[in-house]
Design an enzyme around this catalytic site. Structure first.
Site, PDB file in Angstrom:
ATOM      1  N   ASN A   1      -1.161   6.701 -16.647  1.00 47.11           N
ATOM      2  CA  ASN A   1       0.257   6.324 -16.624  1.00 47.11           C
ATOM      3  C   ASN A   1       0.855   6.339 -15.218  1.00 47.11           C
ATOM      4  O   ASN A   1       2.032   6.671 -15.033  1.00 47.11           O
ATOM      5  CB  ASN A   1       1.083   7.238 -17.543  1.00 47.11           C
ATOM      6  CG  ASN A   1       0.807   6.971 -19.015  1.00 47.11           C
ATOM      7  OD1 ASN A   1       0.653   5.818 -19.423  1.00 47.11           O
ATOM      8  ND2 ASN A   1       0.743   8.027 -19.821  1.00 47.11           N
TER       9      ASN A   1
ATOM     10  N   THR B   1      -2.506  12.198 -30.371  1.00 46.56           N
ATOM     11  CA  THR B   1      -1.590  11.248 -30.990  1.00 46.56           C
ATOM     12  C   THR B   1      -2.347  10.420 -32.012  1.00 46.56           C
ATOM     13  O   THR B   1      -3.412   9.885 -31.709  1.00 46.56           O
ATOM     14  CB  THR B   1      -0.993  10.340 -29.889  1.00 46.56           C
ATOM     15  OG1 THR B   1      -0.151  11.158 -29.076  1.00 46.56           O
ATOM     16  CG2 THR B   1      -0.201   9.186 -30.465  1.00 46.56           C
TER      17      THR B   1
ATOM     18  N   HIS C   1       4.025  19.457 -23.008  1.00 50.08           N
ATOM     19  CA  HIS C   1       3.104  18.447 -22.453  1.00 50.08           C
ATOM     20  C   HIS C   1       3.518  18.149 -21.014  1.00 50.08           C
ATOM     21  O   HIS C   1       4.384  17.324 -20.764  1.00 50.08           O
ATOM     22  CB  HIS C   1       3.147  17.180 -23.306  1.00 50.08           C
ATOM     23  CG  HIS C   1       1.984  16.260 -23.072  1.00 50.08           C
ATOM     24  ND1 HIS C   1       1.142  16.368 -21.981  1.00 50.08           N
ATOM     25  CD2 HIS C   1       1.505  15.205 -23.791  1.00 50.08           C
ATOM     26  CE1 HIS C   1       0.216  15.423 -22.049  1.00 50.08           C
ATOM     27  NE2 HIS C   1       0.407  14.712 -23.137  1.00 50.08           N
TER      28      HIS C   1
ATOM     29  N   TYR D   1       3.550  11.917 -18.629  1.00 48.21           N
ATOM     30  CA  TYR D   1       4.783  11.882 -19.436  1.00 48.21           C
ATOM     31  C   TYR D   1       5.898  12.610 -18.685  1.00 48.21           C
ATOM     32  O   TYR D   1       5.707  13.023 -17.538  1.00 48.21           O
ATOM     33  CB  TYR D   1       4.503  12.430 -20.842  1.00 48.21           C
ATOM     34  CG  TYR D   1       3.439  11.574 -21.509  1.00 48.21           C
ATOM     35  CD1 TYR D   1       3.724  10.249 -21.853  1.00 48.21           C
ATOM     36  CD2 TYR D   1       2.140  12.035 -21.671  1.00 48.21           C
ATOM     37  CE1 TYR D   1       2.734   9.425 -22.384  1.00 48.21           C
ATOM     38  CE2 TYR D   1       1.147  11.209 -22.205  1.00 48.21           C
ATOM     39  CZ  TYR D   1       1.448   9.905 -22.549  1.00 48.21           C
ATOM     40  OH  TYR D   1       0.481   9.079 -23.051  1.00 48.21           O
TER      41      TYR D   1
ATOM     42  N   ASN E   1      -0.704  14.119 -18.066  1.00 43.56           N
ATOM     43  CA  ASN E   1      -0.953  12.717 -18.439  1.00 43.56           C
ATOM     44  C   ASN E   1       0.196  11.736 -18.195  1.00 43.56           C
ATOM     45  O   ASN E   1       0.291  10.701 -18.856  1.00 43.56           O
ATOM     46  CB  ASN E   1      -1.386  12.624 -19.918  1.00 43.56           C
ATOM     47  CG  ASN E   1      -2.629  13.454 -20.203  1.00 43.56           C
ATOM     48  OD1 ASN E   1      -3.273  13.950 -19.272  1.00 43.56           O
ATOM     49  ND2 ASN E   1      -2.985  13.613 -21.459  1.00 43.56           N
TER      50      ASN E   1
HETATM   51  C1  LIG Z   1      -6.801   9.450 -30.043  1.00 46.59           C
HETATM   52  C2  LIG Z   1      -6.404  10.365 -28.914  1.00 46.59           C
HETATM   53  C3  LIG Z   1      -5.080  10.754 -28.777  1.00 46.59           C
HETATM   54  C4  LIG Z   1      -4.705  11.641 -27.766  1.00 46.59           C
HETATM   55  N1  LIG Z   1      -3.388  12.066 -27.703  1.00 46.59           N
HETATM   56  C5  LIG Z   1      -3.046  13.052 -26.837  1.00 46.59           C
HETATM   57  C6  LIG Z   1      -1.747  13.644 -26.912  1.00 46.59           C
HETATM   58  O1  LIG Z   1      -0.879  13.308 -27.743  1.00 46.59           O
HETATM   59  N2  LIG Z   1      -1.469  14.646 -26.035  1.00 46.59           N
HETATM   60  C7  LIG Z   1      -2.392  15.080 -25.090  1.00 46.59           C
HETATM   61  O2  LIG Z   1      -2.093  15.988 -24.314  1.00 46.59           O
HETATM   62  N3  LIG Z   1      -3.630  14.533 -25.028  1.00 46.59           N
HETATM   63  C8  LIG Z   1      -3.976  13.566 -25.891  1.00 46.59           C
HETATM   64  N4  LIG Z   1      -5.278  13.077 -25.866  1.00 46.59           N
HETATM   65  C9  LIG Z   1      -6.285  13.679 -24.972  1.00 46.59           C
HETATM   66  C10 LIG Z   1      -7.055  14.791 -25.702  1.00 46.59           C
HETATM   67  O3  LIG Z   1      -6.205  15.887 -25.985  1.00 46.59           O
HETATM   68  C11 LIG Z   1      -8.243  15.322 -24.849  1.00 46.59           C
HETATM   69  O4  LIG Z   1      -7.755  15.846 -23.643  1.00 46.59           O
HETATM   70  C12 LIG Z   1      -9.270  14.239 -24.565  1.00 46.59           C
HETATM   71  O5  LIG Z   1      -9.610  13.541 -25.754  1.00 46.59           O
HETATM   72  C13 LIG Z   1     -10.543  14.813 -23.914  1.00 46.59           C
HETATM   73  O6  LIG Z   1     -11.088  15.830 -24.723  1.00 46.59           O
HETATM   74  P1  LIG Z   1     -12.387  15.523 -25.679  1.00 46.59           P
HETATM   75  O7  LIG Z   1     -13.484  15.090 -24.750  1.00 46.59           O
HETATM   76  O8  LIG Z   1     -12.666  16.839 -26.316  1.00 46.59           O
HETATM   77  O9  LIG Z   1     -11.991  14.445 -26.630  1.00 46.59           O
HETATM   78  C14 LIG Z   1      -5.664  12.148 -26.846  1.00 46.59           C
HETATM   79  C15 LIG Z   1      -7.000  11.725 -26.974  1.00 46.59           C
HETATM   80  C16 LIG Z   1      -7.382  10.861 -27.990  1.00 46.59           C
HETATM   81  C17 LIG Z   1      -8.828  10.484 -28.116  1.00 46.59           C
END
Ligand SMILES: Cc1cc2nc3c(=O)[nH]c(=O)nc-3n(C[C@H](O)[C@H](O)[C@H](O)COP(=O)(O)O)c2cc1C
Length: 357
Positions: free
Chosen positions: A234, A25, A174, A179, A177
């Site tokens: 959440n 997001t 999705h 939702y 998390n």
């Molecule tokens: C800024 C931001 C926004 C995120 N938005 C979503 C999202 O919209 N949907 C989702 O499933 N996970 C979302 N996540 C989680 C990421 O998809 C991911 O699972 C998480 O950052 C861990 O992976 P990484 O260590 O590679 O960053 C978000 C994470 C960050 C940092």
């Protein structure tokens, strides 16, 4: 040996590498409509084997966060067409993540007439940021009637068809998390006593009905799902049935034949670890593609692929400040750190302004 840089067939797509961009997001969709700035952002990252977009609502009711995109109106479909065209022109492939926020949201963020809905009328913990009034406590949602559940199911189907109409390559549900889909799965949130709660089959029912319906609408090979067993975001919590529920879910999703299962592990973000046993059980129960995610770097990604733990590896935060992540990983170059203060702010700063190489 499997390498992160070897090609992979995912449904109708040929991925040039096993690197997936995690859904993130970024809150740049002013008025909940995707725009040219977002098209630039995704096109900059098109070298990924597969891009997964930010969470995108299939319904006005699911727009719980400020400035997240929807995918149901003609204007939104036209906006997503800008994104898909830009990504394809840059040689990429892109699935949209369909995220109905359910009880996670605030009326200030919702369009007129939309409602916060959830399996039960329990408010999410904590606050929700709103542009109008800053952080606000989550209000209690309306408990969905069976008619509301049918409506939401239809919204997912319409949105999945809209994704294809917009030229996107597929959808990711999705189911993680906390939702809406996860709200049905999770016993701490779903307190229903009807056929959409109470038992493992009941709690899984809405997710499986949605998965089946969208697969029938656009093709199972264009559908993936993200889940987060043992997640604590959440207001979700594990319970004695967590392993059994997710194993059942994975087996039933496998029967529907969807393309991939994407498993969240947020231990790198301070969440409790997700056990190797449940991950192995999910992998064994689901015959499609398995996407690993959470805190990956190159050595861990190569090691987990070589160990057969998954087929593709999703990277989230590393993609934010490194649009050229694929080449940087390939060449062993140092990664820039992102600026968390700019994760969700409107405008191009911290979004499309990173150097491309
Ligand atoms: C800024 C931001 C926004 C995120 N938005 C979503 C999202 O919209 N949907 C989702 O499933 N996970 C979302 N996540 C989680 C990421 O998809 C991911 O699972 C998480 O950052 C861990 O992976 P990484 O260590 O590679 O960053 C978000 C994470 C960050 C940092």
């Amino acid at each position: 040996m499997t390498s992160l840089f070897s090609p992979y067939s995912l449904g109708r797509l040929q991925l040039p590498n096993r690197i997936v961009m995690s859904p993130m997001t970024r809150s740049r969709a002013i008025g909940n409509v995707p725009n040219a700035l977002m098209a630039t952002y995704y096109a900059q990252r098109a070298a990924a084997g597969l891009l997964i977009t930010e969470g995108t609502s299939p319904s006005p009711d699911g727009l719980g966060y400020a400035r997240i995109p929807g995918l149901y109106s003609p204007e939104q479909i036209a906006g997503w067409r800008l994104v898909s065209d830009a990504v394809h022109a840059a040689g990429g492939r892109i699935f949209v993540q369909l995220m109905h926020t359910g009880r996670v949201g605030h009326p200030h963020n919702l369009p007129a007439g939309a409602r916060l809905v959830a399996p039960s009328a329990l408010a999410a913990p904590g606050t929700m940021y709103t542009d109008a009034a800053g952080p606000q406590p989550h209000p209690a949602p309306v408990a969905m009637t069976e008619n509301d559940i049918r409506t939401a199911l239809g919204e997912f189907v319409h949105s999945a068809r809209s994704a294809i109409a917009a030229g996107l390559d597929g959808i990711e549900l999705h189911g993680a998390n906390g939702y809406l889909l996860d709200q049905f799965l999770n016993a701490a949130i779903n307190q229903r006593s009807d056929g959409y709660g109470a038992t493992i089959a009941g709690r899984s029912r809405f997710v499986l009905e949605v998965a089946k319906a969208v697969a029938d609408a656009i093709g199972a090979d264009r559908v993936g799902i993200r889940i987060s067993p043992y997640g604590v975001f959440n207001g979700t919590a594990a319970d004695a049935d967590t392993d059994a529920l997710y194993t059942h879910l994975a087996a039933e999703l496998s029967k529907i034949g969807i393309a991939y299962l994407h498993v969240v592990d947020h231990s790198s973000m301070g969440a409790p670890p997700v056990s190797a046993e449940i991950k192995a059980a999910l992998r064994a129960s689901f015959r499609g593609t398995y996407v690993l995610s959470g805190g990956y770097d190159l050595p861990r990604a190569e090691a987990d692929l070589a160990a057969g733990k998954g087929d593709l590896v999703a990277f989230g935060r590393p993609f934010i400040a490194n649009p050229g992540l694929v080449d940087k990983l390939r060449n062993g170059r140092e990664l820039r750190a992102p600026d968390p203060a700019l994760f969700y702010t409107p405008g191009e700063q911290g979004y499309t302004t990173w150097e491309l190489d």
